[in-house]
Structure formats: structure tokens, C-alpha cells
Design an enzyme around this catalytic site. Structure first.
Site, mmCIF file in Angstrom:
data_model
loop_
_atom_site.group_PDB
_atom_site.id
_atom_site.type_symbol
_atom_site.label_atom_id
_atom_site.label_comp_id
_atom_site.label_asym_id
_atom_site.label_seq_id
_atom_site.Cartn_x
_atom_site.Cartn_y
_atom_site.Cartn_z
ATOM 1 N N LYS A 168 -10.205 -3.191 11.705
ATOM 2 C CA LYS A 168 -8.978 -2.769 12.406
ATOM 3 C C LYS A 168 -8.884 -3.440 13.777
ATOM 4 O O LYS A 168 -7.793 -3.772 14.242
ATOM 5 C CB LYS A 168 -8.924 -1.238 12.518
ATOM 6 C CG LYS A 168 -8.560 -0.557 11.211
ATOM 7 C CD LYS A 168 -7.107 -0.877 10.848
ATOM 8 C CE LYS A 168 -6.752 -0.540 9.430
ATOM 9 N NZ LYS A 168 -5.397 -0.952 9.052
ATOM 10 N N TYR A 213 -14.862 -0.553 8.854
ATOM 11 C CA TYR A 213 -13.425 -0.256 8.941
ATOM 12 C C TYR A 213 -12.927 -0.493 10.369
ATOM 13 O O TYR A 213 -11.911 -1.176 10.591
ATOM 14 C CB TYR A 213 -13.201 1.195 8.527
ATOM 15 C CG TYR A 213 -11.803 1.722 8.714
ATOM 16 C CD1 TYR A 213 -10.729 1.191 8.021
ATOM 17 C CD2 TYR A 213 -11.558 2.800 9.578
ATOM 18 C CE1 TYR A 213 -9.441 1.713 8.176
ATOM 19 C CE2 TYR A 213 -10.286 3.323 9.729
ATOM 20 C CZ TYR A 213 -9.237 2.775 9.030
ATOM 21 O OH TYR A 213 -7.976 3.292 9.186
ATOM 22 N N GLY A 265 0.836 -1.213 0.000
ATOM 23 C CA GLY A 265 0.000 0.000 0.000
ATOM 24 C C GLY A 265 0.860 1.248 0.000
ATOM 25 O O GLY A 265 0.523 2.265 0.621
HETATM 26 C C1 AKB Z 1 -10.078 7.525 8.422
HETATM 27 O O1 AKB Z 1 -10.634 8.636 8.572
HETATM 28 O O2 AKB Z 1 -10.667 6.519 8.003
HETATM 29 C C2 AKB Z 1 -8.627 7.386 8.819
HETATM 30 C C3 AKB Z 1 -8.484 6.889 10.206
HETATM 31 C C4 AKB Z 1 -8.760 7.776 11.350
HETATM 32 O O3 AKB Z 1 -8.134 5.767 10.397
HETATM 33 N N1 AKB Z 1 -7.962 8.643 8.657
#
Ligand code: AKB
Length: 322
Positions: free
Chosen positions: A152, A148, A12
Site C-alpha cells: 500500500k 500488505y 475488485g
Molecule cells: C485490513 O484489515 O487489512 C483492512 C485495512 C485496515 O486495510 N481492513
């Protein structure tokens, strides 16, 4: 194949963080010692200085071949789908952020030449609506409501697991929003804090997709790069966190950022039109407690809001840069 010195593989590499990290790593380890990989090549000149290869992290065989040939001693695994982009395509986010990471961990664990360290960033997105919002502790409730954040959090658990089960030296930071001028961010909720600088300079106006009073933790790229490299250089025995470290620098709202830019740049028109990203931001912390990072590896930020705005305005005004 590397020549017996440190060799670094970056996945990446063409993103906001990777582009700058590749430059820094090449300064430290030598241009030929850092292999940058990504789905497609980038136009950025930083990639002309050393080797580049296309790689989709979902292609485990391709990754294995690269690792066998290049024999990295460290892997910086930056390939990921960020928060807003992940909400648009949860399946892709799951595949890239989890299956892609598993590929990296598995290939690193069983590489014929030893991979000594793996860096795999996490995010403030692992926190959720029941997490304490101010001075969010290192160990606390993690109930992410975004895909997301969920990926994570799984990544953090996998890092801890691979360290405990296989002694793979995985290191990680929960990045806040990263602010930089060299490469635009791609698909995050904190991206407004970068977009605003470009729009103010070109149009003298900006419409934020987050409301005026939305506080979020943020960090200027030079601090993020230094912090990342300091964590990777820290002696393994000093590190007490193998999931991911809280790392803080500053916290501001869109209104506060606009006011600081006005103070330093002059008047511009600021508007607000919150979209689906408001909901994401509302579930994230406003500020982080990073005591553990300070104790374990001496983390200390250098840029606050005022210093960051001054440096961003100075650099965005310069016509050509790499
Ligand atoms: C996002 O906004 O998705 C990233 C993060 C805070 O991981 N910048």
C-alpha cells in the site's frame, strides 16, 4: 461503449467496499454507466442492475481491451489482497497490489479516450511500529511491517508519481477498518469488528482474534462511501495530497465494542484468542489525525461507535437484503 456521459470502471467490485460502491455509483451515474469487474461474478443482486465482466487486474491486455471498449472516464481500482490474506501469500499480494495497480495506472495514462480520475485506496497499514500511535499525522514515519502495508505504501508513492509525472488525477484514502452488513470483508485484520455482529446474533458468543485492549481506527460503511464519493467529486485544485488522505471516524478496542453491543443487544459471551493478526494490529495506529481531509474536501464523519452499533444490529436482524 459509453454514450458520452461519465462512465465508471470498478475493479475488485465484488468485495466488501466494491459491492456497496457499485450500488452508489449506479444511483449517481446510471446503471449502464458503471461496469463492475472482478475475478468471478458475485451472487449479490446489486450486480444484476448493470454490466459485469470478469477481469483479473494482472491481465493487462484484458484490462486494456475493457478500457478501449467501455471508455471509462473514471476508474475505481479496488482489487487488492488485504492484510491477513497477504501475510499468508506475500507473492500474490505483491503481484495484485503492485503489478495490478501499475497495470491500471499505465492503461489509464495511455487510454485513447481520456480517463479523468483514478481512485486507488490505501490503508492505515502503511504505518508501522515507529509511527506515533495516537492521532497519527498525515505526514509521519511510514515503516510498515506487513507485506500488505508495504504494497500500500508503494501504491501511495506510485499515485503521487503518476500525478506529478503524467498529471493523472489519482485520488486515495487510507481506510481504517470498514464495518458493514451487506458483504463480509475478506482477509483483513479489522474483520473481527464485522464478524462479531453475525456471531452474537446467531450464537450469542464470539471469540475475538485480537486481544481485548487493541485499539484500532474504524469506520462505518455509509461514512466510507460518502467520504470516497466526496473526495472524487472535490475540485482537483483543492487537493493537496496525492499519495493518500488520512480519514478518521471512530476508534475502539474489541472490549469496548463488546460492551457497546451488550448495552444495545443484551448479554453474550465474549472470549479472546489472539492469533497472528494481533501482531499486525499492534503495529497499526490507534487513531488518526485527518485534519488535511477536513480542510481540503470537507470530510466529516457521521457515525460514532454508538450509532454504528445501533445501525448494524438493526440491519443484520433484517432477513433479506442486497
Ligand atoms: C485490513 O484489515 O487489512 C483492512 C485495512 C485496515 O486495510 N481492513
Amino acid at each position: 461503449m459509453n454514450s458520452g456521459k461519465e462512465a465508471i470502471l470498478v475493479t475488485g467490485a465484488c468485495g466488501q467496499l466494491g459491492t456497496e460502491l457499485v450500488g452508489e455509483l449506479r444511483k449517481i451515474y446510471g446503471e449502464g454507466q458503471v461496469l463492475a469487474t472482478d475475478m468471478k461474478p458475485s451472487e449479490n443482486q446489486v450486480f444484476d442492475s448493470g454490466p459485469f465482466q470478469t477481469l483479473n487486474v494482472l491481465d493487462k491486455k484484458g484490462l486494456q481491451e475493457i478500457v478501449e471498449r467501455f471508455r471509462p472516464t473514471q476508474i475505481y481500482h479496488l482489487a487488492a489482497i488485504l492484510s491477513a490474506a497477504a501475510e499468508r501469500n506475500p507473492t500474490l499480494a505483491w503481484d495484485v497490489n503492485i503489478a495490478g495497480f501499475m497495470n491500471v495506472l499505465d492503461v489509464a495514462k495511455s487510454a485513447p479516450s481520456k480517463v479523468y480520475k483514478v481512485y486507488a485506496p490505501s490503508s492505515i497499514a502503511v504505518f508501522g511500529p515507529h509511527t506515533p500511535r495516537r492521532d497519527t499525522p498525515q505526514h509521519t514515519i511510514t515503516d510498515p511491517t506487513t507485506v500488505y502495508g508495504i504494497t500500500k505504501l508503494v501504491g501511495e508513492r506510485l499515485s503521487d508519481y503518476y500525478f506529478a509525472q503524467y498529471q493523472l488525477d489519482v485520488r486515495s484514502i487510507r481506510y481504517p477498518g470498514l464495518i458493514s452488513y451487506k458483504t463480509p470483508p475478506g482477509g483483513g485484520t479489522t474483520d473481527y469488528a464485522v464478524e462479531i455482529f453475525h456471531k452474537v446474533l446467531t450464537d450469542r458468543k464470539y471469540v475475538s482474534f485480537l486481544g481485548p485492549d487493541t485499539p484500532l481506527p474504524m469506520m462505518y460503511m455509509p461514512d466510507a462511501l460518502r467520504g470516497t464519493l466526496e473526495l472524487m467529486e472535490a475540485p482537483a485544485e483543492k487537493l493537496t495530497i496525492r499519495s493518500s488522505y488520512n480519514m478518521a471516524a471512530m476508534c475502539f478496542t474489541p472490549h469496548e465494542l463488546a460492551e457497546e453491543i451488550k448495552r444495545q443487544f443484551g448479554e453474550f459471551e465474549m472470549g479472546y484468542s489472539p492469533d497472528f493478526r494481533q501482531h499486525i494490529a499492534d503495529s497499526w495506529p490507534a487513531s488518526l489525525d485527518d485534519t488535511q481531509a477536513r480542510l481540503d474536501w470537507g470530510w466529516l464523519p457521521r457515525f460514532g461507535l454508538k450509532e454504528m452499533v445501533a445501525d448494524m444490529l438493526k440491519n443484520i436482524r433484517l432477513p433479506a437484503r442486497v
